[in-house]
Scaffold this motif. Structure first.
Motif, PDB file in Angstrom:
ATOM      1  N   GLY A   6       0.882  -1.124  -0.118  1.00 12.55           N
ATOM      2  CA  GLY A   6      -0.182  -0.091  -0.041  1.00 12.55           C
ATOM      3  C   GLY A   6       0.762   1.310   0.090  1.00 12.55           C
ATOM      4  O   GLY A   6       0.510   2.326  -0.656  1.00 12.55           O
ATOM      5  N   ARG A  10       1.161   3.974  -3.181  1.00 18.57           N
ATOM      6  CA  ARG A  10       1.131   5.492  -2.907  1.00 18.57           C
ATOM      7  C   ARG A  10       2.150   6.106  -3.401  1.00 18.57           C
ATOM      8  O   ARG A  10       2.112   7.244  -3.949  1.00 18.57           O
ATOM      9  CB  ARG A  10       0.921   5.764  -1.374  1.00 18.57           C
ATOM     10  N   ARG A  30      -6.781   9.146  -1.491  1.00 23.23           N
ATOM     11  CA  ARG A  30      -6.628   8.806   0.130  1.00 23.23           C
ATOM     12  C   ARG A  30      -7.810   8.538   0.859  1.00 23.23           C
ATOM     13  O   ARG A  30      -8.030   7.602   1.574  1.00 23.23           O
ATOM     14  CB  ARG A  30      -5.928  10.060   0.941  1.00 23.23           C
ATOM     15  N   ARG A  33      -8.939   4.967  -0.290  1.00 23.00           N
ATOM     16  CA  ARG A  33      -8.187   4.073   0.639  1.00 23.00           C
ATOM     17  C   ARG A  33      -8.797   4.008   1.830  1.00 23.00           C
ATOM     18  O   ARG A  33      -9.048   2.752   2.243  1.00 23.00           O
ATOM     19  CB  ARG A  33      -6.673   4.482   0.401  1.00 23.00           C
ATOM     20  N   ASN A  34      -8.958   5.119   2.670  1.00 23.32           N
ATOM     21  CA  ASN A  34      -9.409   4.977   4.068  1.00 23.32           C
ATOM     22  C   ASN A  34     -10.737   4.365   4.235  1.00 23.32           C
ATOM     23  O   ASN A  34     -10.872   3.462   5.148  1.00 23.32           O
ATOM     24  CB  ASN A  34      -9.308   6.425   4.456  1.00 23.32           C
ATOM     25  N   ARG A  49      -5.977  -6.263   2.477  1.00 24.00           N
ATOM     26  CA  ARG A  49      -5.911  -5.060   2.654  1.00 24.00           C
ATOM     27  C   ARG A  49      -4.912  -4.083   1.971  1.00 24.00           C
ATOM     28  O   ARG A  49      -5.076  -3.260   1.488  1.00 24.00           O
ATOM     29  CB  ARG A  49      -5.892  -4.717   4.081  1.00 24.00           C
ATOM     30  N   ALA A  53      -5.564  -1.444  -0.752  1.00 21.55           N
ATOM     31  CA  ALA A  53      -5.036   0.037  -0.518  1.00 21.55           C
ATOM     32  C   ALA A  53      -4.346   0.437  -1.577  1.00 21.55           C
ATOM     33  O   ALA A  53      -4.356   1.633  -2.068  1.00 21.55           O
ATOM     34  CB  ALA A  53      -4.038   0.095   0.889  1.00 21.55           C
ATOM     35  N   THR A  55      -4.926  -0.669  -4.676  1.00 19.33           N
ATOM     36  CA  THR A  55      -5.896  -0.042  -5.730  1.00 19.33           C
ATOM     37  C   THR A  55      -6.478   1.212  -5.691  1.00 19.33           C
ATOM     38  O   THR A  55      -6.545   2.051  -6.596  1.00 19.33           O
ATOM     39  CB  THR A  55      -6.980  -1.402  -6.029  1.00 19.33           C
ATOM     40  N   ALA A  56      -6.787   1.600  -4.349  1.00 26.34           N
ATOM     41  CA  ALA A  56      -7.295   2.950  -4.155  1.00 26.34           C
ATOM     42  C   ALA A  56      -6.361   3.887  -4.613  1.00 26.34           C
ATOM     43  O   ALA A  56      -6.576   4.998  -5.151  1.00 26.34           O
ATOM     44  CB  ALA A  56      -7.712   3.027  -2.509  1.00 26.34           C
ATOM     45  N   TRP A  57      -4.869   3.774  -4.386  1.00 25.16           N
ATOM     46  CA  TRP A  57      -4.092   4.890  -4.905  1.00 25.16           C
ATOM     47  C   TRP A  57      -4.118   4.991  -6.295  1.00 25.16           C
ATOM     48  O   TRP A  57      -3.793   5.853  -6.927  1.00 25.16           O
ATOM     49  CB  TRP A  57      -2.671   4.474  -4.314  1.00 25.16           C
ATOM     50  N   LEU A 123     -13.424  -1.489  -3.482  1.00 21.03           N
ATOM     51  CA  LEU A 123     -12.803  -0.330  -4.113  1.00 21.03           C
ATOM     52  C   LEU A 123     -14.158   0.382  -4.834  1.00 21.03           C
ATOM     53  O   LEU A 123     -14.234   1.559  -4.666  1.00 21.03           O
ATOM     54  CB  LEU A 123     -11.828  -0.775  -5.180  1.00 21.03           C
TER      55      LEU A 123
END
Length: 224
Positions: A6, A10, A30, A33-34, A49, A53, A55-57, A123
């Motif tokens: 993660g 980032r 962000r 992600r959170n 997780r 994380a 994939t979110a970034w 996501l």
């Protein structure tokens, strides 16, 4: 790289957001992600997780290029770009493929594939929830502003045509925000996300009721 994926994602993703506008910037990434990790804590299935994380970034790194007309699908582009970036990192092929699927499936557009894994569903849900609630209203207004700023395009007006007794306005009115949010909340996959979405929708309903009350205010009939 189990505990570092993660964080590494980032570092790799943030430079891509340098030219991003507010609705799809690194702060949006962000928040997604959170929220995605928070939702993961409320589902019964096991969740990777670190993959989530990452994939979110990565999920909106293609937005600046899509806005500039350089690419057509920021999700598919992000999947390819993230795959290339992670190929030089100590990340397994299976994990890279899992990340790629999440990125391709995170968009609400009809051409996007359905999320098949729990990470992809989380996501998708976290991204859509960032368009709901108090912060979601501001973000949606930013999106309308982005589209209105395109050359020669008047995308929306902050009004309601029916409140003024006219048939139409040049572009969608404020009800567009309500429709966008409802479409996203109706598409959520996980129960925890639907619970959060309901709470945020209740706030937005209150906001729109106040908005409609303000529209009903008429100016005085006498002239100064």
């Amino acid at each position: 790289m189990t505990e570092e994926l993660g964080s590494r994602a980032r570092a790799l993703a943030v430079p891509y957001y340098d030219d991003a506008l507010p609705a799809h910037d690194q702060f949006h990434a962000r928040r997604v992600r959170n929220l995605a990790v928070a939702l993961a804590n409320r589902v019964d299935e096991p969740v990777d997780r670190e993959t989530l994380a990452a994939t979110a970034w990565f999920h909106d790194i293609g937005r600046p290029r899509e806005r500039a007309g350089e690419i057509d699908d920021h999700g598919a582009w992000a999947a390819t770009e993230a795959t290339d970036l992670l190929a030089t990192e100590p990340v397994s092929d299976d994990r890279i493929e899992a990340i790629s699927h999440c990125l391709r499936a995170h968009s609400i557009r009809p051409s996007s594939p359905e999320p098949e894994t729990i990470e992809a569903k989380l996501l998708f849900d976290a991204d859509k929830l960032d368009a709901a609630g108090a912060r979601g209203l501001i973000r949606l207004a930013c999106i309308v502003g982005e589209r209105s700023g395109r050359t020669g395009e008047r995308y929306a007006v902050i009004d309601d045509a029916s409140a003024h007794g006219v048939e139409s306005i040049d572009g969608p009115d404020i009800t567009l925000l309500r429709e966008w949010t409802r479409e996203r909340l109706d598409a959520l996959y996980t129960d925890p996300a639907r619970s959060v979405g309901q709470s945020r929708w209740e706030f937005m309903t209150t906001f729109f009721e106040q908005f409609e009350r303000e529209l009903q205010t008429r100016p005085p009939t006498t002239r100064n």
